[in-house]
Structures are given as C-alpha cells and as structure tokens.
Design a protein around this motif. Structure first.
Motif: not given
Ligand code: RIB
Ligand code: CA
Length: 315
Positions: A200-202, A204-205, A208, A218, A222, A225, A229, A235-236
């Motif tokens: 998930d976004e967290e 992935m952040a 990265e 990441i 892209s 992703l 979406i 958003k995964v």
C-alpha cells in the motif's frame, strides 16, 4: 555451507526486478545466471531491465537471451500494465553491460548437466525457455532439483483472461510441457500477490525512502500503480514475482502448499492458458478422485513475514 544454485528465468518488468533483488541480496543462494524470455516486454528490453537491476545491485551475474517468442502463438506483452519499457517509463534503463553470446536454453541445459540434483530454477515469466530445454534434452532436465513457477491463477481466477494468468497465457504450450516434464514444481499463483500481499501507499513510501534500490523499484512500478488505480481503483502495487521468489528463498513462509495435478488448457481460445488445479486425493462430486501429482500449489503464505523480509533486504 554449500550455497543453493539457482537460475532465474525472467521477462523482466518491475516485479521481476524486485525478485532479482531479493535473490541477489540472499547470502545462501548462488545465482548461476539470469535467462531472459519474451513476456512483459520484448526480449531485448527484458534483458536490459535485468542487466540494469543487477548493476544497481552491484552484482556480476551473466545474463543470457532466450526465446523472443512463444512456442506456437504470437508474442504478447504487458506494456499496458508496466509501461513500454516494463519499468515505469522513467528513463531508468541504461545498462553498461550486455547479455552473453550463449543462448539461454544452452546455458540452462549446461547447468542442469553440471549440477545434477542441485540446480533450481525460479521461473518468473512464460515457460518458453524451460520447455525448449526439456524438448532439447529431457534427460538433463530431469536432473533438476526443482522449479519454482510464478504462474497460474493458483486457486483463483486469471488476470490476463477470466481464467488464465499472464505467464501461462503467453505460452500455454510451454507451461503444459513443463507440467508434464516430471521436474518437481512449486507453483505460486497470482492469487498470492493480491489483497493484503500487495504493497500500500505507506509501504511504498517506506520502500522508496529506505534505499536507492527501493527508490528504483518504486519508480519502475509507477505504471503498475497507475494501472491499479485506473483499472482497480486501489493505490497498491502487487509484486507476484517477488512473492514467488520469497517462496523459493524462504520455505518457512509457506503456510499451506497442496499436492495437485495441474492441467494446462491449450486448445480452445476461451480457456487457453487456464490451469485446472485438481487437488490430489480430494473428493470432487463430479469426477473420480485424482490420485496423481505434478505440482505443489502454494495456497497460503505468511504475508507479513514476507513483507518484512522483503523490505529489510532492500534496505
Ligand atoms: O501474471 C503476473 C506475471 O506476469 C508476473 O510474472 C509479471 O511479471 C508478468 O510476467
Ligand atoms: Ca514476470
């Protein structure tokens, strides 16, 4: 301690690159070589993506070009998912090196003969190179300790069609040859990489921010992703090849692996690439019990443990 000897066969896009990183960063594994097959992207692009990934990992591992097309059907691609270069269209791919002159199928057979009972293959793309090696030298290939395949929908549906997963759908004849080869086969289906297994976004952040390799991964996913979406509203990023590599590297994350008899459909267009998974010795109401096995299909894994190890190794 003797290192495990593996070949990674790949149609290198972002999720394949993640899998390659895991293997390169794993001490008890010796990657004898990386063999390239047409799949996500054409052969030369997949080779460049693999070379770039290895260079970023600081790994000197030979890369061998294999089949530029499936055994029978016309080549497909997954550029709609991963981008035209398979790596997010971020101008990431400028490898200094180039593939070896030797053909991937020759290399696979050579290694099967050199390391009988020891060589393991992690198959991250269509099984074209594996099938060609089996047809060329069945005896040598029977000496392979095992193949780990990212392929099929596992115990669920397909992603390329309602019933077929992309790697199998690209070359179902090749997958069928691999299933019938007698080589011990562990299958990681697409069903293992969705839901909680997707990043998930967290996450992935974190990946990265943790390292240049993580930032590369990441960026390279892209377009994946964007695809998720736009097509699925989530958003995964799902990394099926990384999951398959995790299963190959860390058997302890497997919670349930089922002996099965798998049949790959190659005749009708509607079911082309479907792999029908009969659980060995299971009672089915409509057919007699299937008491033979040609693969172990992984049903459940320790997803959180996989993610922790994945993110730790990429640091
Ligand atoms: O269906 C997913 C598989 O197809 C993955 O190996 C991905 O890289 C593509 O090859
Ligand atoms: Ca792949």
């Amino acid at each position: 301690m003797t290192k495990r000897k593996i070949i990674i066969d790949t149609d290198t896009a972002g999720d394949d690159a993640a899998a390659i990183m895991l293997a390169v960063k794993t001490e008890d594994v010796e990657i004898l070589g990386i063999t390239i097959v047409n799949g996500n992207v054409p052969l030369n692009s997949a080779a460049a993506n693999a070379l770039m990934t290895l260079e970023l990992c600081g790994a000197k591992i030979p890369v061998y070009n294999g089949s530029a097309r499936p055994l029978v059907r016309e080549p497909l691609s997954a550029v709609s998912v991963y981008g035209s270069d398979g790596m997010g269209e971020k101008d990431l791919i400028h490898p200094a090196g180039r593939p070896e002159d030797k053909h991937a199928v020759d290399f696979i057979i050579e290694m099967a003969k050199k390391y009988p009972g020891e060589l393991e293959i992690v198959e991250l793309g269509p099984a074209t190179n594996i099938a060609l090696a089996i047809m060329r030298d069945r005896e040598a290939m029977r000496g392979i300790k095992g193949i780990f395949s990212m392929g099929t929908g596992g115990f669920s549906l397909g992603n390329a069609t309602p019933v077929a997963e992309f790697n199998v759908y690209t070359d179902a004849e090749a997958y069928s040859i691999m299933l019938k080869s007698g080589i011990p086969l562990t299958i990681a289906g697409f069903d293992l990489c969705v839901g909680a297994a997707a990043f998930d976004e967290e996450e992935m952040a974190r990946i990265e921010a943790d390292s240049p390799l993580g930032a590369f991964l990441i960026s390279s996913t892209s377009k994946l992703l964007e695809f998720n979406i736009n097509r699925n509203g989530v958003k995964v990023i799902d990394l099926p090849d990384a999951i398959a590599m995790g299963i190959a590297l860390w058997k302890d994350i497997i919670l349930e692996s089922v002996p099965c008899y798998c049949h790959c459909c190659t005749v009708e267009e509607e079911t082309y690439g479907q792999v029908v998974v009969y659980e060995t010795d299971k009672y089915y109401e409509g057919i007699s019990v299937v008491n033979k096995t040609n693969a172990h299909v992984v049903k459940r894994i320790e997803t959180e443990v996989f993610k922790q190890r994945f993110m730790q190794l990429l640091k």
